[in-house]
Design a protein around this motif. Sequence first.
Motif: not given
Length: 182
Positions: A38-44, A57-60, A13-23, A65-69
């Motif tokens: 495949y899953s969307l992930i709520q980024p951190e 193209g993924i948006t907040q 989602a951003n420059q932080e490597p932990s901010s995975v928003c999809s896998v 409502d996506a699950p956490v990692f």
Amino acid sequence: MLRDFIAIDFETANQEPSSVCSVGVVMVRDGQVEDSFYSLIQPEPNYYSYWCQRVHGITQIETDDAPVFPKVWKQLEERIADIFFSGQELDDARYQIAALPFVAHNARFDEGCLKAVFRVYQMDYPDYRFYDTLTASRRQFGHSLPNHQLHTVAAACGYNLENHHHALADAEACAAIALFLL
């Protein structure tokens, strides 16, 4: 020849490597694609940079409502255990999952994301082994390709990558490259 592996790709989602928003994950057993995930992930941290959003193209709104990692990773571990170690309890299979090679294009990025998100959620990282199709491409094709980007290498390996920067599409391309080069 690498015949059993897990191809993986993250989008952030951003420059932080932990901010995975999809896998996206492709499980290859005996040289054949057995399953994908495949899953969307709520980024951190949970915010989106303009540049990352522009790439994938993924948006907040899509991940609010996506699950956490940790929940996504548990689902993924269960799928991997079913494919490679059916009949075993997940706790027993976790040790064996860690022995399976992971494959990524520019593995340094994806491995870095995985380690970072494990750290953020204080999960024990089992030292997954990563193979890099980018390095394999540079070794195999050298200067015969204009670049070694995922879509270029996929095409050189006879795979047509559509929907580039969708985590599952990129994992599928990576799996095809790995089967061709590794």
